[in-house]
Design an enzyme around this catalytic site. Structure first.
Site, PDB file in Angstrom:
ATOM      1  N   GLY A 211      18.065 -50.016  -4.824  1.00  0.00           N
ATOM      2  CA  GLY A 211      19.201 -49.345  -4.180  1.00  0.00           C
ATOM      3  C   GLY A 211      20.554 -49.927  -4.513  1.00  0.00           C
ATOM      4  CG  ASP A 340      22.522 -51.907 -13.764  1.00  0.00           C
ATOM      5  OD1 ASP A 340      21.896 -52.591 -12.948  1.00  0.00           O
ATOM      6  OD2 ASP A 340      22.143 -50.795 -14.171  1.00  0.00           O
ATOM      7  CE  LYS A 369      18.562 -52.665 -16.156  1.00  0.00           C
ATOM      8  NZ  LYS A 369      19.482 -51.974 -15.209  1.00  0.00           N
ATOM      9  CB  CYS A 646      26.581 -34.420 -11.385  1.00  0.00           C
ATOM     10  SG  CYS A 646      27.774 -33.848 -10.159  1.00  0.00           S
ATOM     11  CG  HIS A 650      21.879 -32.406 -12.173  1.00  0.00           C
ATOM     12  ND1 HIS A 650      20.860 -31.483 -12.069  1.00  0.00           N
ATOM     13  CD2 HIS A 650      22.158 -32.795 -10.902  1.00  0.00           C
ATOM     14  CE1 HIS A 650      20.557 -31.303 -10.784  1.00  0.00           C
ATOM     15  NE2 HIS A 650      21.328 -32.092 -10.063  1.00  0.00           N
TER      16      HIS A 650
END
Ligand code: CA
Length: 730
Positions: A211, A340, A369, A646, A650
């Site tokens: 999260g 991140d 990462k 979005c 998407h």
């Protein structure tokens, strides 16, 4: 092959049962029958600690406690691997992302799909034994950064443990699938998710959560395997006021953690991040739980904590006492994470000749990462060595303590910095494996650069994606084919056989693109890996020579497994599109168009001649294009708000990936009211598209509609770009 020590366990269980049931004769037939039932899926600590002794079974997420994913089975060899054929397939219940590694015990395979659904299958035939659906409210899907995936379950003493996407942890009867207990392990008013596989150690179920893209405070829970009660919790970032939580982590923050956080910044309201969403391992030698910690909330450190301090335990590998959760050591891969750069990737324990005079040394390895491969002392966390396994341009290397030597420009501001690795990492959740015979770690590696810039529209304490990094940075209003070509040309993926002693690649296999699958290694000297292009392949462990390849007709990103029944070795993998990459970058890198597929379990053995059923979901009929509308200002606003809110589900540039709707073809674009009804009023909440009224105004919603319609009319250029590459990656 039966587990070697099953007889001993049966005898012990008989004894306990007879003792508990008032002194029944152990030879009594009814007692005997109930005892046999009681030992179904009787995975004990002893068996987990000695997984290599029962190689016919796949007992835990990473095969053994060291999570090597290296099976001692040798039934499939370099000589007969070419004769592998499909033994059976099984259709999972959804077409959403697939990341699950099956567990196999006592002839039963336990596997999960999206929406945290569990399936128990006959491992020899694929016959369904039972299915358990935790019946998740589809509206929680918006909290999942990277689709509503699940990577697998844990088995322990007859019970199955499941992390549910809405934050529940549940225990089922492994034989029947009946629910035994269910506990909510997160504050469900916050955007927590669980996608990872639990691990069980000495009666404790270890589970974290995710999260950190939206804003939560991470922790690792240890729950009582019998009851689900919390035994200990280790937070990975301090409480907002740096006061003790009454948790196992208190002493760690008092001694080393609190001083690495400043006194202001969004971390105080956004939770700070540091979710433990994937790798958790147990080191029997030191009785330690070692786990990987994720990125900061928000990503952008200037917004999260302007002090610029290290922010422990973000992006760190942490070791705690297995009984108490008390802090032992940590190693931070990326101090002051800004990108991140999670350190949640596969952790593997190995014994390498890195001690004094070449003596054996127990080490923990990770390819997180940030692009560097680390070898640490497993007992102390001491940095032993590290090197970059993919190109990196955010640091010039590591200093003697393992700390990255940063490039100043990587601390981005308004001006974007095009960086590699990007937020999807040089290596993501796809499981790494380690073959001790040849001394190689097999990394599913990739290059996916990203332009980072500070998001001027950052909102503190948002309920949606909220990273402080501008996803619209450098994105042109109209996407010309050259941009697509440029983006696609920078995307690379490869299987790297990494020598952890020399800290260099021994061999690599270049793939068609990134986001390739997890790795399985076997004692026969074979490495199995699936690919994003729908192939599942076997390579020679020492040389990388391709020995076999099969078309599995869908994405093959999961960690494969292997087991043996009646003397025959099986290799299995879960397949399906979805999960973060196809959802977030589908229009740029995925096969075009992506044909939706139902998730599957595909299982192979030598000499089988089954087939994988053809794709069975029709492509959605495209609606007629809505006429273009909107001022330049409106379209620019639409681009920015689309990128921010979005893109992740998407697709960038409004180019979908086939798993969630491609909005360019949505009939909702034809009506401002219908569009607003979805984005503001939440009319499609029941299928997972929640209202964005808390982060978007009606004007912004209408601007997004204008942008999506503009992209629909721009489609020809995009398709031309893809076609000119000879069919792209397919
Ligand atoms: Ca993340």
């Amino acid at each position: 092959m039966k587990p070697l020590n099953i007889a001993a366990f049966t005898a012990a269980s008989l004894f306990i049962l007879s003792a508990c049931s008032g002194g029944q004769d152990p030879a009594d037939e009814s007692a005997n029958a109930s005892a046999e039932e009681a030992v179904f899926a009787d995975v004990s600590d002893d068996r987990l600690n000695n997984a290599a002794a029962t190689p016919a079974e796949w007992l835990g997420y990473g095969f053994d406690r060291e999570e090597t994913r290296h099976s001692p089975l040798t039934g499939i060899t370099a000589d007969n691997v070419g004769e592998l054929g499909v033994a059976w397939t099984y259709d999972l219940a959804t077409s959403r992302g697939v990341e699950s590694t099956p567990i196999v015990i006592d002839g039963v395979m336990y596997v999960t799909s999206a929406w945290s659904i569990v399936y128990a299958l006959d491992a020899k035939t694929g016959e369904e034994l039972w299915v358990y659906d935790p019946d998740v409210d589809r509206a929680v899907g918006v909290n999942a950064c990277c689709d509503v995936v699940n990577r697998g379950v844990a088995l322990y003493e007859g019970k199955l443990y499941l992390g549910v996407i809405d934050g529940r942890v549940e225990a089922l009867d492994a034989k029947t699938g009946d629910l035994i207990w269910s506990k909510v392990t997160v504050d469900q008013s916050k955007p927590y998710t669980i996608t990872g596989a639990p691990r069980v150690v000495d009666g404790k179920v270890l589970i974290g959560n995710g999260g950190a893209e939206l804003g939560v405070r991470g922790y690792l829970n240890a729950l009582d395997a019998e009851t689900g009660e919390l035994i200990w919790r280790f937070y990975t970032v301090p409480s907002p006021d740096k006061q003790p939580d009454g948790a196992a982590s208190d002493s760690a923050f008092e001694t080393v953690g609190n001083i690495t956080w400043g006194e202001e910044g969004a971390w105080k309201t956004d939770g700070g991040g540091g979710t433990v969403w994937d790798s958790i391992i147990y080191d029997e030698e030191t009785d330690s739980v070692i786990f990987g910690v994720g990125n900061g909330s928000p990503w952008n450190q200037t917004l999260r904590d302007p002090s610029g301090l290290d922010n422990l335990f973000l992006s760190s590998i942490v070791a705690v006492d297995a009984d108490t959760g008390e802090y032992k050591w940590h190693f931070q891969t990326t101090p002051g994470d800004n990108w991140d750069y999670t350190a949640t990737q596969t952790l593997i324990i190995a014994t390498l000749p890195l001690g004094e005079g070449g003596a054996d040394r127990r080490v923990v390895m990770q390819a997180p990462k940030n692009g560097f491969f680390y070898v640490l002392d497993a007992t102390t966390g001491e940095f032993l060595s590290g090197n970059n396994y993919v190109p990196v341009n955010w640091a010039t290397g590591l200093d003697d303590s393992g700390r990255p030597v940063e490039v100043p420009e990587a601390r981005y501001a308004e001006i974007p910095y095009l960086q590699t690795p990007g937020p999807l990492g040089g290596h993501n959740w796809h499981p790494m494996a380690y073959n001790p015979d040849v001394g190689l770690a097999y990394i599913p590696a990739q290059e996916i650069p990203q332009a980072y810039a500070t998001d001027p529209r950052f909102q503190d304490n948002s309920t949606k994606w909220n990273t402080g990094a501008d996803f619209a940075a450098g994105v042109p209003q109209l996407v010309p084919s050259e941009v697509f070509k440029f983006l696609r040309s920078g995307l690379k993926g490869r299987l790297i056989a990494w020598d952890p002693i020399a800290q260099e690649a021994r061999w690599t296999v270049e793939h068609d693109g990134p986001w390739n699958g997890g790795v399985l290694s076997t004692a026969a000297g074979i490495v199995f890996q699936g690919k994003l292009n729908g192939e599942f392949a076997a390579y020679d462990a020492a040389t990388g020579e391709e020995l076999w390849v099969a078309d599995v007709k869908s994405g093959a990103a999961s960690g494969p497994g292997t087991y043996e029944i009646d003397g025959e070795q099986y290799v299995t993998i879960t397949t399906g599109w979805g999960s973060a990459y196809l959802l977030s970058a589908g229009g740029v890198a995925a096969p075009q168009p992506v044909q939706p597929t139902v998730g599957k379990v595909v299982t192979f053995k030598v000499g089988a001649d089954g087939t994988i059923p053809d794709v069975d979901i029709p492509l959605v009929e495209a609606s007629p294009k809505t006429d273009e509308f909107g001022t330049d200002e409106q379209l620019a606003l639409g681009l920015v708000q689309y990128a921010r809110n979005c893109t992740v589900c998407h697709g960038p540039f409004a180019v979908g990936a086939g798993v969630l709707p491609d909005l360019r073809w949505s009939s909702y674009t034809s009506s401002a009211d219908a569009w607003k009804g979805v984005l503001i009023d939440g009319n499609l909440q029941s299928i997972g598209m929640v209202s964005f009224a808390d982060v978007l105004s009606e004007d912004e919603v209408e601007a997004i509609r204008a942008y999506v319609v503009q992209q629909a009319h721009n489609t020809d250029g995009i398709n031309d770009a893809i076609a000119s590459e000879g069919g792209g990656l397919q």
